[in-house]
Design an enzyme around this catalytic site. Sequence first.
Site, PDB file in Angstrom:
ATOM      1  N   HIS A  99      41.667 -95.466  48.692  1.00 47.39           N
ATOM      2  CA  HIS A  99      43.008 -95.818  48.917  1.00 47.39           C
ATOM      3  C   HIS A  99      43.116 -96.262  50.359  1.00 47.39           C
ATOM      4  O   HIS A  99      42.585 -95.664  51.388  1.00 47.39           O
ATOM      5  CB  HIS A  99      43.765 -94.396  49.099  1.00 47.39           C
ATOM      6  CG  HIS A  99      44.032 -93.896  47.610  1.00 47.39           C
ATOM      7  ND1 HIS A  99      45.166 -93.827  46.908  1.00 47.39           N
ATOM      8  CD2 HIS A  99      43.182 -92.840  46.954  1.00 47.39           C
ATOM      9  CE1 HIS A  99      44.958 -93.046  45.732  1.00 47.39           C
ATOM     10  NE2 HIS A  99      44.004 -92.578  45.795  1.00 47.39           N
ATOM     11  N   HIS A 107      37.783 -95.711  43.547  1.00 42.45           N
ATOM     12  CA  HIS A 107      38.541 -96.418  44.432  1.00 42.45           C
ATOM     13  C   HIS A 107      39.137 -95.704  45.422  1.00 42.45           C
ATOM     14  O   HIS A 107      38.852 -94.599  45.826  1.00 42.45           O
ATOM     15  CB  HIS A 107      40.044 -96.390  43.496  1.00 42.45           C
ATOM     16  CG  HIS A 107      40.477 -95.063  43.048  1.00 42.45           C
ATOM     17  ND1 HIS A 107      40.131 -94.371  42.022  1.00 42.45           N
ATOM     18  CD2 HIS A 107      41.507 -94.205  43.596  1.00 42.45           C
ATOM     19  CE1 HIS A 107      40.727 -93.328  41.891  1.00 42.45           C
ATOM     20  NE2 HIS A 107      41.467 -92.960  42.821  1.00 42.45           N
TER      21      HIS A 107
HETATM   22  P1  AMP Z   1      43.703 -90.709  42.332  1.00 42.67           P
HETATM   23  O1  AMP Z   1      44.534 -89.556  42.417  1.00 42.67           O
HETATM   24  O2  AMP Z   1      42.810 -90.760  43.837  1.00 42.67           O
HETATM   25  O3  AMP Z   1      42.608 -90.977  41.464  1.00 42.67           O
HETATM   26  O4  AMP Z   1      44.334 -92.117  42.538  1.00 42.67           O
HETATM   27  C1  AMP Z   1      44.559 -92.859  41.461  1.00 42.67           C
HETATM   28  C2  AMP Z   1      45.828 -93.779  41.824  1.00 42.67           C
HETATM   29  O5  AMP Z   1      45.920 -94.844  40.832  1.00 42.67           O
HETATM   30  C3  AMP Z   1      47.250 -93.100  41.991  1.00 42.67           C
HETATM   31  O6  AMP Z   1      47.518 -93.341  43.388  1.00 42.67           O
HETATM   32  C4  AMP Z   1      48.175 -93.882  41.136  1.00 42.67           C
HETATM   33  O7  AMP Z   1      49.504 -94.228  41.396  1.00 42.67           O
HETATM   34  C5  AMP Z   1      47.116 -95.216  40.879  1.00 42.67           C
HETATM   35  N1  AMP Z   1      47.699 -96.034  39.721  1.00 42.67           N
HETATM   36  C6  AMP Z   1      47.476 -95.387  38.412  1.00 42.67           C
HETATM   37  N2  AMP Z   1      47.578 -96.410  37.391  1.00 42.67           N
HETATM   38  C7  AMP Z   1      47.673 -97.620  38.247  1.00 42.67           C
HETATM   39  C8  AMP Z   1      48.073 -98.961  37.990  1.00 42.67           C
HETATM   40  N3  AMP Z   1      48.270 -99.401  36.717  1.00 42.67           N
HETATM   41  N4  AMP Z   1      48.277 -99.576  38.957  1.00 42.67           N
HETATM   42  C9  AMP Z   1      48.039 -99.390  40.218  1.00 42.67           C
HETATM   43  N5  AMP Z   1      48.049 -98.312  40.602  1.00 42.67           N
HETATM   44  C10 AMP Z   1      47.616 -97.243  39.539  1.00 42.67           C
END
Ligand code: AMP
Length: 138
Positions: free
Chosen positions: A101, A99
């Site tokens: 951001h 992903h």
């Molecule tokens: P990372 O720490 O870079 O792996 O980012 C993962 C991101 O996924 C975090 O910013 C979470 O807030 C986001 N996240 C986790 N579950 C969900 C969800 N169900 N819907 C939207 N975002 C999510």
Amino acid sequence: MSDCIFCSIVAGDIPSSIVYEDEDVLAFLDITQVTKGHTLVVPKKHFRNLLEMDEVASAALFAKIPVIAQHLKEQLGASGVNLISNMEASAGQTVFHTHVHLLPRFDDKDGLHISFDANEPDFPVLAQLADQLRMETK
Ligand code: AMP
Ligand code: ZN
């Protein structure tokens, strides 16, 4: 992939706030909204992170980044956008499906602080490191 929350979002098995969707890519709002409009852009196909993706898959993902970022910036009246992709736990990755951001920025009042500890440039060390790291053209 089973047990992957973003695969479940892509499949529509759990809800998300979708901003953009096409054949290859889904963009949806991050539930934590670090800044207003904080969006995650993911490939529909499961990869652990960008380190696992080949040129074709990563090109399909990144082809959509500028247009989504521009759209967020315009719609929200943001002054800029940060792009972050954490790869592996030591880099802060917590969800192991690639992903990106996108974090719209609102000058000094958006609460996001990204800082780098800059070192004085050491040109001989830079030259040596570049020798070690230089790659063949792919
Ligand atoms: P990372 O720490 O870079 O792996 O980012 C993962 C991101 O996924 C975090 O910013 C979470 O807030 C986001 N996240 C986790 N579950 C969900 C969800 N169900 N819907 C939207 N975002 C999510
Ligand atoms: Zn997945």
